[in-house]
Design a protein around this motif. Sequence first.
Motif, short mmCIF file in Angstrom:
data_model
loop_
_atom_site.label_atom_id
_atom_site.label_comp_id
_atom_site.label_asym_id
_atom_site.label_seq_id
_atom_site.Cartn_x
_atom_site.Cartn_y
_atom_site.Cartn_z
N LEU A 1 -13.76 6.13 4.50
CA LEU A 1 -12.86 5.48 3.55
C LEU A 1 -11.48 6.13 3.58
O LEU A 1 -10.46 5.46 3.47
CB LEU A 1 -13.44 5.53 2.13
CG LEU A 1 -14.68 4.67 1.86
CD1 LEU A 1 -15.24 4.96 0.48
CD2 LEU A 1 -14.33 3.19 1.99
N GLN A 2 -11.46 7.45 3.74
CA GLN A 2 -10.19 8.17 3.82
C GLN A 2 -9.55 8.01 5.20
O GLN A 2 -8.35 7.76 5.33
CB GLN A 2 -10.42 9.66 3.53
CG GLN A 2 -9.17 10.51 3.67
CD GLN A 2 -8.09 10.15 2.65
OE1 GLN A 2 -8.38 9.96 1.47
NE2 GLN A 2 -6.85 10.04 3.11
N SER A 3 -10.38 8.13 6.22
CA SER A 3 -9.85 8.20 7.59
C SER A 3 -9.29 6.87 8.09
O SER A 3 -8.40 6.87 8.95
CB SER A 3 -10.94 8.68 8.55
OG SER A 3 -11.34 9.99 8.23
N VAL A 4 -9.79 5.75 7.60
CA VAL A 4 -9.34 4.47 8.15
C VAL A 4 -7.85 4.25 7.90
O VAL A 4 -7.11 3.81 8.79
CB VAL A 4 -10.20 3.29 7.61
CG1 VAL A 4 -9.99 3.06 6.11
CG2 VAL A 4 -9.90 2.02 8.40
N ASN A 5 -7.39 4.59 6.71
CA ASN A 5 -5.95 4.47 6.44
C ASN A 5 -5.14 5.58 7.12
O ASN A 5 -4.01 5.35 7.56
CB ASN A 5 -5.69 4.49 4.93
CG ASN A 5 -5.96 3.14 4.29
OD1 ASN A 5 -5.59 2.11 4.83
ND2 ASN A 5 -6.62 3.14 3.14
N LYS B 1 3.79 -9.94 -4.69
CA LYS B 1 3.14 -8.65 -4.79
C LYS B 1 2.26 -8.40 -3.57
O LYS B 1 1.49 -9.26 -3.15
CB LYS B 1 2.29 -8.60 -6.06
CG LYS B 1 1.72 -7.21 -6.35
CD LYS B 1 0.96 -7.20 -7.66
CE LYS B 1 0.39 -5.82 -7.94
NZ LYS B 1 -0.38 -5.79 -9.20
N LYS B 2 2.41 -7.21 -2.99
CA LYS B 2 1.62 -6.85 -1.82
C LYS B 2 0.19 -6.55 -2.22
O LYS B 2 -0.07 -5.80 -3.17
CB LYS B 2 2.24 -5.63 -1.12
CG LYS B 2 1.55 -5.26 0.17
CD LYS B 2 2.25 -4.08 0.82
CE LYS B 2 1.55 -3.69 2.12
NZ LYS B 2 2.21 -2.51 2.76
N GLU B 3 -0.76 -7.15 -1.50
CA GLU B 3 -2.17 -6.93 -1.80
C GLU B 3 -2.58 -5.55 -1.33
O GLU B 3 -2.17 -5.09 -0.26
CB GLU B 3 -3.02 -8.00 -1.11
CG GLU B 3 -4.45 -8.05 -1.61
CD GLU B 3 -5.21 -9.25 -1.08
OE1 GLU B 3 -6.37 -9.42 -1.49
OE2 GLU B 3 -4.64 -9.99 -0.26
N ILE B 4 -3.38 -4.87 -2.14
CA ILE B 4 -3.85 -3.53 -1.79
C ILE B 4 -5.36 -3.45 -1.94
O ILE B 4 -5.99 -4.32 -2.54
CB ILE B 4 -3.18 -2.45 -2.66
CG1 ILE B 4 -3.55 -2.67 -4.15
CG2 ILE B 4 -1.68 -2.42 -2.46
CD1 ILE B 4 -3.13 -1.51 -5.04
N TRP B 5 -5.94 -2.40 -1.37
CA TRP B 5 -7.37 -2.11 -1.51
C TRP B 5 -7.50 -0.96 -2.50
O TRP B 5 -6.97 0.13 -2.27
CB TRP B 5 -7.94 -1.76 -0.15
CG TRP B 5 -9.35 -1.23 -0.15
CD1 TRP B 5 -10.25 -1.22 -1.18
CD2 TRP B 5 -10.03 -0.63 0.95
NE1 TRP B 5 -11.43 -0.67 -0.81
CE2 TRP B 5 -11.34 -0.28 0.50
CE3 TRP B 5 -9.66 -0.36 2.26
CZ2 TRP B 5 -12.27 0.33 1.35
CZ3 TRP B 5 -10.60 0.25 3.10
CH2 TRP B 5 -11.88 0.58 2.64
N ASN B 6 -8.21 -1.19 -3.59
CA ASN B 6 -8.45 -0.15 -4.58
C ASN B 6 -9.64 0.70 -4.11
O ASN B 6 -10.79 0.42 -4.43
CB ASN B 6 -8.73 -0.78 -5.95
CG ASN B 6 -8.83 0.26 -7.06
OD1 ASN B 6 -9.05 1.44 -6.80
ND2 ASN B 6 -8.67 -0.17 -8.30
N ASN C 1 -8.32 -6.60 3.37
CA ASN C 1 -9.26 -7.69 3.09
C ASN C 1 -10.70 -7.19 3.09
O ASN C 1 -11.51 -7.62 2.26
CB ASN C 1 -9.09 -8.81 4.12
CG ASN C 1 -7.78 -9.55 3.96
OD1 ASN C 1 -7.11 -9.44 2.93
ND2 ASN C 1 -7.40 -10.32 4.97
N SER C 2 -11.02 -6.28 4.01
CA SER C 2 -12.37 -5.73 4.06
C SER C 2 -12.66 -4.92 2.80
O SER C 2 -13.75 -5.04 2.22
CB SER C 2 -12.54 -4.83 5.29
OG SER C 2 -12.41 -5.57 6.49
N GLY C 3 -11.69 -4.10 2.39
CA GLY C 3 -11.89 -3.29 1.20
C GLY C 3 -12.10 -4.13 -0.05
O GLY C 3 -13.01 -3.85 -0.86
#
Length: 235
Positions: free
Chosen positions: A31-35, A2-7, A223-225
């Motif tokens: 938070l929006q702009s980084v992705n 499973k791919k790790e995600i940032w919630n 990882n940061s998230g």
Amino acid sequence: MKKEIWNIEQTRELVISRFGEDQLELAKPSLQSVNDRLTFSKFHYLEINSLFSAFKSSHLGEGETILGLSESAEKEYFQMMLKIGAHAVACLQSLHSVGDILANAIYFSIGMNLSLHPLKDREISIYSVQKKLKGIPEFNEITTEIDLLLESNEYLYLVAATNSSKHRNLVPPNITEDWTGSKLKLHEITFEPFIHAGKSYMRCPIEEPLKPVFEKFSKLIVNSGNTINSYLIKI
């Protein structure tokens, strides 16, 4: 696997619960702009390859060279290179901006601006925030990951190429042809040699700096998230 995600939705909720709605308003844009910025860099990179693949299919068959293009194909070639150049500069700049946007996301999400000695807005960067994070044990793995990114040859190349393109001269992409038969590819998209801050940078395939930095940022963002969320749950 499973791919790790940032919630990120959880991050928003935790920021509100710990610091209030006003703090979320500070954190939310980054938070929006980084992705978004990371996605933009991928879009530009894929467009570069798509443009060249289409041109090769139309004009560069097995063993054919750019020097042998017809007059009409040569015009198409220069139009293609103009588009590839625009996408290459945009890719560099989008990827380069990810670090500072991530720094803003971290800084405001964990309430660093509420400390006794906050940074001025213009001082918030991947370098300044990393320095502050080194005083927070929960972020030890993140600061190590940032160190590895910032010290990598690919990132240093990216920084030099972006700053050169912004402030002095563009680092243009080009199509190179291997007439020796020593390379796997006859045609390759490369960044041209350039000099920045007294250091010479050699010609290299565009994927050499772009792909590793993209992959490092992709991992670092997630990882940061997740570290932000774990930290906010604890405090």
